[in-house]
Scaffold this motif. Structure first.
Motif, PDB file in Angstrom:
ATOM      1  N   VAL A  33     -27.472 -14.642 -21.913  1.00 54.68           N
ATOM      2  CA  VAL A  33     -26.750 -13.378 -22.537  1.00 54.68           C
ATOM      3  C   VAL A  33     -27.790 -12.152 -22.772  1.00 54.68           C
ATOM      4  N   CYS A  34     -28.979 -12.840 -23.187  1.00 58.26           N
ATOM      5  CA  CYS A  34     -29.996 -11.628 -23.581  1.00 58.26           C
ATOM      6  C   CYS A  34     -30.598 -10.924 -22.514  1.00 58.26           C
ATOM      7  N   VAL A  35     -30.622 -11.489 -21.292  1.00 58.88           N
ATOM      8  CA  VAL A  35     -30.847 -10.800 -19.808  1.00 58.88           C
ATOM      9  C   VAL A  35     -30.016 -10.086 -19.709  1.00 58.88           C
ATOM     10  N   ALA A  36     -28.710 -10.661 -19.474  1.00 61.48           N
ATOM     11  CA  ALA A  36     -27.534  -9.742 -19.419  1.00 61.48           C
ATOM     12  C   ALA A  36     -27.456  -8.202 -20.038  1.00 61.48           C
ATOM     13  N   ILE A  37     -27.682  -8.385 -21.454  1.00 60.44           N
ATOM     14  CA  ILE A  37     -27.755  -7.396 -22.245  1.00 60.44           C
ATOM     15  C   ILE A  37     -28.782  -6.155 -22.023  1.00 60.44           C
ATOM     16  N   GLU A  38     -30.008  -6.775 -21.765  1.00 58.17           N
ATOM     17  CA  GLU A  38     -31.134  -5.793 -21.439  1.00 58.17           C
ATOM     18  C   GLU A  38     -30.875  -5.404 -19.960  1.00 58.17           C
ATOM     19  N   THR A  39     -30.304  -5.862 -19.239  1.00 58.49           N
ATOM     20  CA  THR A  39     -29.866  -5.429 -17.764  1.00 58.49           C
ATOM     21  C   THR A  39     -29.012  -4.149 -17.984  1.00 58.49           C
ATOM     22  N   ILE A  40     -27.912  -4.467 -18.719  1.00 55.96           N
ATOM     23  CA  ILE A  40     -26.983  -3.586 -18.832  1.00 55.96           C
ATOM     24  C   ILE A  40     -27.514  -2.186 -19.520  1.00 55.96           C
ATOM     25  N   VAL A  41     -28.407  -2.373 -20.503  1.00 55.06           N
ATOM     26  CA  VAL A  41     -29.074  -1.261 -21.382  1.00 55.06           C
ATOM     27  C   VAL A  41     -29.692  -0.616 -20.568  1.00 55.06           C
ATOM     28  N   GLN A  42     -30.823  -1.310 -19.721  1.00 55.01           N
ATOM     29  CA  GLN A  42     -31.458  -0.372 -18.591  1.00 55.01           C
ATOM     30  C   GLN A  42     -30.673   0.385 -17.738  1.00 55.01           C
ATOM     31  N   ALA A  43     -29.494  -0.415 -17.176  1.00 59.04           N
ATOM     32  CA  ALA A  43     -28.565   0.563 -16.104  1.00 59.04           C
ATOM     33  C   ALA A  43     -27.760   1.603 -16.714  1.00 59.04           C
ATOM     34  N   VAL A  44     -27.370   1.501 -18.134  1.00 59.11           N
ATOM     35  CA  VAL A  44     -26.824   2.625 -18.645  1.00 59.11           C
ATOM     36  C   VAL A  44     -27.861   3.673 -19.189  1.00 59.11           C
ATOM     37  N   LYS A  48     -26.615   4.204 -14.375  1.00 56.98           N
ATOM     38  CA  LYS A  48     -25.556   3.431 -13.437  1.00 56.98           C
ATOM     39  C   LYS A  48     -24.655   2.709 -14.223  1.00 56.98           C
ATOM     40  N   ILE A  49     -23.787   3.304 -14.551  1.00 55.58           N
ATOM     41  CA  ILE A  49     -22.493   2.652 -15.535  1.00 55.58           C
ATOM     42  C   ILE A  49     -21.869   1.261 -14.948  1.00 55.58           C
ATOM     43  N   SER A  50     -21.702   1.466 -13.527  1.00 59.76           N
ATOM     44  CA  SER A  50     -20.880   0.706 -13.032  1.00 59.76           C
ATOM     45  C   SER A  50     -21.722  -0.860 -12.883  1.00 59.76           C
ATOM     46  N   ALA A  51     -22.991  -0.780 -13.325  1.00 56.77           N
ATOM     47  CA  ALA A  51     -23.458  -2.011 -13.211  1.00 56.77           C
ATOM     48  C   ALA A  51     -23.076  -2.948 -14.509  1.00 56.77           C
ATOM     49  N   MET A  52     -22.473  -2.345 -15.430  1.00 54.94           N
ATOM     50  CA  MET A  52     -21.913  -3.058 -16.418  1.00 54.94           C
ATOM     51  C   MET A  52     -20.880  -3.891 -15.894  1.00 54.94           C
ATOM     52  N   THR A  54     -20.536  -5.926 -13.412  1.00 54.42           N
ATOM     53  CA  THR A  54     -20.961  -6.704 -12.646  1.00 54.42           C
ATOM     54  C   THR A  54     -21.355  -8.028 -13.566  1.00 54.42           C
ATOM     55  N   PHE A  55     -21.259  -7.843 -14.825  1.00 57.82           N
ATOM     56  CA  PHE A  55     -21.446  -8.879 -15.598  1.00 57.82           C
ATOM     57  C   PHE A  55     -20.208  -9.488 -16.010  1.00 57.82           C
ATOM     58  N   SER A  56     -19.142  -8.893 -15.690  1.00 55.94           N
ATOM     59  CA  SER A  56     -17.752  -9.247 -16.388  1.00 55.94           C
ATOM     60  C   SER A  56     -17.331 -10.193 -15.173  1.00 55.94           C
ATOM     61  N   SER A  57     -16.561 -11.425 -15.436  1.00 62.90           N
ATOM     62  CA  SER A  57     -16.195 -12.380 -14.722  1.00 62.90           C
ATOM     63  C   SER A  57     -15.181 -11.702 -13.574  1.00 62.90           C
ATOM     64  N   ALA A  58     -15.088 -12.393 -12.291  1.00 61.28           N
ATOM     65  CA  ALA A  58     -14.320 -11.882 -11.117  1.00 61.28           C
ATOM     66  C   ALA A  58     -12.799 -12.103 -11.530  1.00 61.28           C
TER      67      ALA A  58
END
Length: 92
Positions: A33-44, A48-52, A54-58
């Motif tokens: 979860v920490c890695v996902a949050i950090e990746t989202i913060v960097q994308a935002v 790159k808003i659409s990257a957010m 990718t972390f939601s389930s299919a």
């Protein structure tokens, strides 16, 4: 007899070692979860808003079934556009 005791302890030790190593094969849920949050913060921050999404389930089903992944992505895009449009008004 002593050789049997030593081999029994050695077998037990190797079994415990194998169990410990197999438990360490993937990061904990908290670390993921920490890695996902950090990746989202960097994308935002990179715009790159659409990257957010990718972390939601299919099979994401939010707001009582009213929102799917595509709608979630559209919501993020709208929020980003609103933030970008209001930034000059706030002196950013």
């Amino acid at each position: 007899m002593i050789a049997l005791k030593k081999s029994g302890w050695l077998l037990l030790l190797l079994t415990l070692l194998a169990a410990c190593l197999s438990a360490c094969r993937r990061p904990t849920d908290e670390a993921q979860v920490c890695v996902a949050i950090e990746t989202i913060v960097q994308a935002v921050e990179a715009g790159k808003i659409s990257a957010m999404v990718t972390f939601s389930s299919a099979d994401f089903d939010g707001n009582g079934g009213e929102m799917d992944r595509r709608a979630l992505g559209n919501l993020f895009d709208c929020l980003h556009c609103a933030e970008s449009a209001s930034a000059p008004l706030r002196g950013r």
